[in-house]
Design a protein around this motif. Structure first.
Motif, PDB file in Angstrom:
ATOM      1  N   ALA B 113       0.503  -1.549   0.005  1.00 31.11           N
ATOM      2  CA  ALA B 113      -0.292   0.020  -0.094  1.00 31.11           C
ATOM      3  C   ALA B 113       0.856   1.595   0.260  1.00 31.11           C
ATOM      4  O   ALA B 113       2.200   1.388   0.408  1.00 31.11           O
ATOM      5  CB  ALA B 113      -0.487   0.267   1.156  1.00 31.11           C
ATOM      6  N   PHE B 114       0.414   2.555  -0.453  1.00 32.30           N
ATOM      7  CA  PHE B 114       1.372   3.576  -1.089  1.00 32.30           C
ATOM      8  C   PHE B 114       1.701   4.202   0.978  1.00 32.30           C
ATOM      9  O   PHE B 114       0.140   4.345   1.329  1.00 32.30           O
ATOM     10  CB  PHE B 114       1.084   4.945  -1.525  1.00 32.30           C
ATOM     11  N   CYS B 115       2.422   4.490   1.317  1.00 32.59           N
ATOM     12  CA  CYS B 115       2.502   5.506   2.055  1.00 32.59           C
ATOM     13  C   CYS B 115       3.062   6.591   1.964  1.00 32.59           C
ATOM     14  O   CYS B 115       4.554   7.223   1.566  1.00 32.59           O
ATOM     15  CB  CYS B 115       3.934   4.712   3.127  1.00 32.59           C
ATOM     16  N   GLY B 116       2.551   7.450   2.027  1.00 32.44           N
ATOM     17  CA  GLY B 116       2.006   8.793   1.424  1.00 32.44           C
ATOM     18  C   GLY B 116       0.892   9.841   2.896  1.00 32.44           C
ATOM     19  O   GLY B 116       0.220   9.376   3.365  1.00 32.44           O
ATOM     20  N   VAL B 117       1.059  11.082   3.493  1.00 34.86           N
ATOM     21  CA  VAL B 117       0.341  11.924   3.548  1.00 34.86           C
ATOM     22  C   VAL B 117      -0.627  11.275   3.261  1.00 34.86           C
ATOM     23  O   VAL B 117      -1.985  11.784   4.369  1.00 34.86           O
ATOM     24  CB  VAL B 117       0.798  13.376   4.032  1.00 34.86           C
ATOM     25  N   GLU B 120      -2.390   8.109   4.347  1.00 32.82           N
ATOM     26  CA  GLU B 120      -2.673   8.529   5.873  1.00 32.82           C
ATOM     27  C   GLU B 120      -4.772   8.873   6.180  1.00 32.82           C
ATOM     28  O   GLU B 120      -5.149   8.922   6.405  1.00 32.82           O
ATOM     29  CB  GLU B 120      -1.798   9.459   6.396  1.00 32.82           C
ATOM     30  N   GLN B 124      -5.506   4.808   5.021  1.00 31.96           N
ATOM     31  CA  GLN B 124      -5.615   3.631   4.832  1.00 31.96           C
ATOM     32  C   GLN B 124      -5.145   2.721   5.269  1.00 31.96           C
ATOM     33  O   GLN B 124      -5.971   1.264   4.731  1.00 31.96           O
ATOM     34  CB  GLN B 124      -3.623   3.969   4.257  1.00 31.96           C
ATOM     35  N   GLY B 125      -5.706   2.563   6.711  1.00 26.06           N
ATOM     36  CA  GLY B 125      -5.353   1.517   7.693  1.00 26.06           C
ATOM     37  C   GLY B 125      -6.615   0.948   7.869  1.00 26.06           C
ATOM     38  O   GLY B 125      -6.820  -0.225   6.824  1.00 26.06           O
ATOM     39  N   GLY B 153      -0.010  -5.837   3.716  1.00 24.59           N
ATOM     40  CA  GLY B 153      -1.533  -5.495   3.716  1.00 24.59           C
ATOM     41  C   GLY B 153      -1.489  -5.331   2.294  1.00 24.59           C
ATOM     42  O   GLY B 153      -2.868  -5.618   1.827  1.00 24.59           O
TER      43      GLY B 153
END
Ligand SMILES: [Zn+2]
Lengths: 281, 268
Positions: B113-117, B120, B124-125, B153
């Motif tokens: 999954a992309f990790c970015g502002v 979030e 995303q979770g 995930g």
């Protein structure tokens, strides 16, 4: 032995040289210091900024449920080593010794002001509350027990995410726990998720985010990706309040932010509002 | 099938330029493909596509993570790293499949999954958690296939299914070996060592109960013969989809729950 001797010598050497200084607590949020005794008196809440620090699971249970009402479920369960990962068994054994915990979650039944509930409390002292097989299995069983017995579930989450040493088996615990939450929900059970510091990674991306009601303690860290990972991606520093409870509340992922001293009372009200009353004797 | 390769060698293979992506496979395996767009909440994530097609004449729903075949395509699909709206689109399309009694076929191919502002901020979770929980009780058969990378995930969000198949060289892991080495040993350069102890290969997945089947790749890897690998995937689906569709849905759901329920190692 030798260390004790050294400490005695050090103490004598220091005697009379400095005045007594009480142990201090340095807040990881506001960086300010307060006397440790004050911080502990407030059940680990920073007197300066209201940051809610990490509680040991036993302490959490003690301040949440009715006295002597807690009955632990599956307390003897211990971790194995599904990937035969170097040093993992030894690491677990060492932590069992130093923390007195068998793994990173304690589950059981209890009453809160008379209302019955299944409770789960994660403990960040055991490998940062990471979710391996034991955490996944105990949480799954807690939900299954609640479904079978018509009980609500309250989960206090605190986790750094996946248990790396269990690899893909750790990832699958997200599916297992979320599946059990779904079946509990379909049976009409109430699930209250209480996010405490820190709630991140695979726990955020599974049962923690699936509560009918999601409560967070003030200023705790809640997120999916780690702060450093995101900073690495975007090549800039993130604002201080990014991924705090208040941020997630503003974005619509938390129903209420509740201070620790009010939590027991609010949980009790919510249970009663959903019809979970004290059983007639 | 190839002679036995190490996990590291397989990782190099799935990152070979020219390895087929879902865009290569759809016209080879399915007919009448109609893509659907958007999550009806925020937007249309190009890292996940979804829609309707026919498999051997039978209507099916396809949900897939999209890798690009070159830099431009990769920019467009964000290197197959979905945002929350991608997972929410997937769930919307899965619900549509449930309503119209179409089986769902998920193709997994993502670094994660992309990790970015923005990811979030949009939860995303929550998006991943919701998919995992909802797919567990979706009242239609679900088959998932890992085409290349099954990253954490981001993969599991399309990975709750009745049966999981891995392409022979595909991997499935809790974290990339590089990330794993940097977290556990504070040394990302030990990624090869990490890849060998993490147990991430197709064979590992079968032995750990995570996957049920391995789809054979042509000699040297999928990129060497698109017709052949497509034929192998199709053969697998043509057998599995009717088999799962014949089952009583309540039995199928019980088995789906049990498949995940039994994974874990502990001592009592
Ligand atoms: Zn503070």
């Amino acid at each position: 032995m030798f260390e004790d001797f050294f400490n005695v010598v050090k103490k004598r050497f220091n005697d009379g040289e400095e005045e007594y200084k009480p142990p201090m607590f340095k807040c990881p949020r506001c960086q300010d210091t307060s006397p440790l005794s004050k911080y502990e008196e407030l059940h680990r809440v920073c007197p300066k900024c209201n940051y809610h620090g990490r509680l040991a699971s036993a302490e959490r249970i003690a301040i949440t449920v009715d006295k002597d009402s807690f009955r632990e479920l599956n307390g003897g369960m211990k971790g194995a080593d599904p990937l035969e990962f170097p040093d993992y068994k030894e690491k677990q054994a060492e932590l069992r010794g130093t923390t007195g915990l068998n793994d990173a979650v304690i589950t059981g039944t209890a009453t809160i002001k008379g209302s019955p509930a299944v409770i789960g409390v994660m403990d960040s002292r055991f490998m940062m509350g990471s979710m391996g097989s034991v955490v996944g299995e105990k949480i799954t069983r807690a939900f299954e027990y609640a479904t079978e017995n018509g009980l609500p579930v309250i989960m206090f989450t605190a986790s750094g995410g996946a248990r790396m040493q269990e690899g893909i088996v750790s990832l699958m615990q997200m599916a297992k726990t979320s599946g059990a939450v779904k079946l509990h929900s379909e049976a009409g059970g109430l699930y209250i998720s209480v996010m405490t510091d820190p709630t991140t990674g695979g726990v955020t991306a599974s049962f923690a985010s699936l509560g009918d009601i999601i409560i967070a303690e003030p200023k705790v860290l809640i997120g999916f990706a780690g702060r450093r990972v995101i900073e690495g991606t975007i090549k800039q520093r993130l604002p201080e309040d990014f991924q705090l409870a208040e941020f997630m509340y503003e974005k619509g992922f938390v129903d209420m932010i509740v201070e620790r001293r009010k939590l027991r009372s609010i949980l009790s009200h919510l249970l009663k509002l959903h019809g979970y009353e004290q059983k007639e004797a | 099938m190839d002679e036995k390769k190490t996990a590291w060698e397989r990782l190099q293979l799935i990152h070979t330029k020219g390895r087929p992506t879902i865009k290569d496979y759809i016209p080879q395996i399915f007919t009448d493909w109609y893509e659907m767009h958007g999550d009806r909440l925020f937007g249309d994530d190009r890292a996940i596509i979804g829609g309707i097609a026919r498999l051997d004449g039978t209507p099916v729903t396809i949900i897939a993570e999209v890798k690009g075949r070159d830099l431009n395509e990769n920019k467009a699909c964000n290197f197959a790293m979905p945002h929350p709206e991608g997972y929410r689109k997937a769930l919307r399309i899965a619900r549509q499949a449930e309503k119209f009694h179409r089986p769902v076929i998920c193709f997994i191919d993502t670094p994660g999954a992309f990790c970015g502002v923005a990811a979030e901020e949009r939860g995303q979770g929550e998006a991943i958690a919701r998919n995992i929980a909802e797919f567990m009780t979706l009242r239609t058969p679900i088959i998932s296939i890992v085409l290349g990378e099954g990253g954490s995930g981001g993969a599991l969000a399309l990975g709750v299914c009745d049966e999981l198949a891995m392409l022979e060289n595909a991997e499935y892991s809790v974290l990339s070996p590089r990330g794993f080495a940097s977290i556990l040993w504070k040394d990302a350069s030990r990624e090869q060592e990490a890849s060998e102890i993490m147990k991430i290969t197709a064979e590992d997945m079968v032995s750990l109960g995570v996957a049920e089947a391995i789809i054979e790749e042509p000699l040297g890897g999928a990129h060497n013969d698109l017709d052949k690998i497509s034929e192998n995937i199709k053969e697998y689906l043509s057998q599995k989809i009717p088999e799962k569709c014949k089952k009583d849905i309540d039995v199928l759901l019980k088995e789906r729950y049990t498949k995940f329920r039994k994974i874990g190692a502990f001592i009592e």
